[in-house]
Enzyme design. Structure first.
Site, mmCIF file in Angstrom:
data_model
loop_
_atom_site.group_PDB
_atom_site.id
_atom_site.type_symbol
_atom_site.label_atom_id
_atom_site.label_comp_id
_atom_site.label_asym_id
_atom_site.label_seq_id
_atom_site.Cartn_x
_atom_site.Cartn_y
_atom_site.Cartn_z
ATOM 1 N N HIS A 128 0.864 -1.188 0.000
ATOM 2 C CA HIS A 128 0.000 0.000 0.000
ATOM 3 C C HIS A 128 0.892 1.225 0.000
ATOM 4 O O HIS A 128 1.838 1.315 0.784
ATOM 5 C CB HIS A 128 -0.906 0.009 1.230
ATOM 6 C CG HIS A 128 -2.061 0.952 1.112
ATOM 7 N ND1 HIS A 128 -1.903 2.327 1.064
ATOM 8 C CD2 HIS A 128 -3.394 0.726 1.021
ATOM 9 C CE1 HIS A 128 -3.090 2.896 0.961
ATOM 10 N NE2 HIS A 128 -4.014 1.958 0.925
ATOM 11 N N ASP A 181 -7.003 -5.560 2.380
ATOM 12 C CA ASP A 181 -7.848 -6.356 1.491
ATOM 13 C C ASP A 181 -7.517 -7.843 1.627
ATOM 14 O O ASP A 181 -8.404 -8.695 1.577
ATOM 15 C CB ASP A 181 -7.665 -5.907 0.041
ATOM 16 C CG ASP A 181 -8.101 -4.466 -0.162
ATOM 17 O OD1 ASP A 181 -9.249 -4.148 0.195
ATOM 18 O OD2 ASP A 181 -7.291 -3.662 -0.653
#
Length: 377
Positions: free
Chosen positions: A279, A320
């Site tokens: 990320h 996620d």
């Protein structure tokens, strides 16, 4: 658009293959299979040149302009949330501390700066709970609710609580208990309640992401609070946002058949992005993922993929990944991550809508025209 080989890309970047694969995984370098040899990959030359220029301390003007809308401008001032040194903060409070005990209702009180946790309870429930019902419910509110202009904050917070309550009624079991308990009841998985609670807290807000920006732009027009939530829901539905966890399905299945190491290696050699790893806001790893994974034992394929993915790409699992693992661990509905995401993030969208209303400003960027030369007589 030009494509180059791995050898050419490495020569320009001056890095190791592992770094090249990590940049592909992070979405910084586009890649595709080589049409002449599917076992090899080609890399987008413009992306490689941009990264190479950055490493040399200068960047082409066209690259700077192209990136301003992606992880750059526009920047809006906010007092709601930020990421500092790998920690996600809600109004200065560390979310990883909040995730230990807080509920979504308590987080809403913090983000909305209300005097008490809002009431998200409700007896009404739709005939077929799920995301289609959620969209229909919020769309109907957006079409009938009052605009925000000329109305005081307490009244708007009442609208906000009713909007989240309506969304919960479209997804969770009816009742007055905390939303995480009602979701667990709806899915007949009481043992998942603690993990769901953590996920809701960790996902409630995340700075100016795509869906939050959509919600904030909508709120800037004076539209109802529910309309801002509807805009957020629309943006959330994309595979690069709220539905990102579903992109792991192929990787998990391949890991079950061939082993996690082989599955990850194949994806990286083919230049494919390693789904649900890394990320941009967390160079050392998305700390929301371990905060959620602490609440349950990840199924074996996920645990093995986490180790293999980090070893081969240098990236760690993100939120996620953790949502996908949670769904598998408790046998939740396939779209459970999106439902959890929608309920949690609606609280953050509303916080931004309330903040934007207070500014009284319309968000209206200009466009840089790149079409045919205008013909003006």
């Amino acid at each position: 658009m030009s494509w180059i080989t791995a050898e050419q890309a490495l020569a320009q970047l001056g890095t190791k293959p592992q770094t090249l694969y990590a940049n592909v995984s992070r979405g910084r370098i586009g890649a595709r299979p080589d049409p002449d040899d599917p076992r090899r990959s080609l890399y987008r030359q413009e992306d490689v040149e941009r990264l190479a220029a950055r490493q040399r301390g200068r960047r082409p003007a066209r690259a700077v302009a192209a990136e301003t809308i992606a992880w750059g401008e526009p920047m809006l001032e906010t007092a709601i949330a930020t990421v500092v040194d790998g920690h996600l903060l809600y109004r200065g409070q560390d979310t990883f501390v909040l995730a230990v005990k807080a509920t979504l209702e308590e987080v809403a009180s913090l983000l909305w700066q209300s005097s008490a946790p809002p009431d998200f309870g409700g007896k009404a429930q739709v005939r077929q709970p799920g995301m289609p019902a959620a969209y229909r419910t919020i769309a109907e509110l957006a079409a009938t609710d009052m605009p925000t202009t000329g109305r005081i904050r307490n009244v708007l917070i009442a609208d906000a609580a009713r909007t989240v309550s309506s969304l919960a009624g479209a997804l969770a079991a009816p009742g007055n208990g905390p939303i995480h308990m009602r979701l667990a009841e709806q899915w007949n998985r009481p043992e998942a309640a603690e993990a769901i609670r953590r996920a809701l807290v960790l996902l409630a807000e995340h700075e100016l992401n795509a869906s939050t920006f959509a919600a904030r732009v909508t709120a800037s027009t004076g539209a109802p609070i529910s309309a801002a939530v509807l805009a957020g829901l629309a943006a959330l539905s994309g595979p690069l946002h709220g539905n990102a966890s579903q992109s792991m399905a192929g990787l998990v299945e391949e890991a079950r058949r061939r082993g996690a190491g082989a599955a990850v290696a194949t994806h990286l050699r083919q230049g494919q992005t390693l789904a649900c790893f890394g990320h941009r806001l967390y160079p050392e790893g998305d700390a929301r993922a371990p905060a959620l994974l602490q609440a349950f034992a990840p199924p074996r394929p996920f645990a093995e993929l986490a180790r293999a993915g980090e070893a081969l790409s240098g990236e760690r699992p993100n939120i996620d990944f953790a949502l996908a693992a949670m769904t598998a661990a408790f046998t939740l509905p396939e779209d459970a991550p999106l439902q959890i995401f929608a309920l949690a993030r609606s609280v953050g969208w509303i916080a931004h809508a309330l903040e934007q209303v207070e500014t009284g400003a319309l968000i209206r960027p200009r466009a840089r025209y790149m079409g045919p030369k205008p013909k003006i007589n």
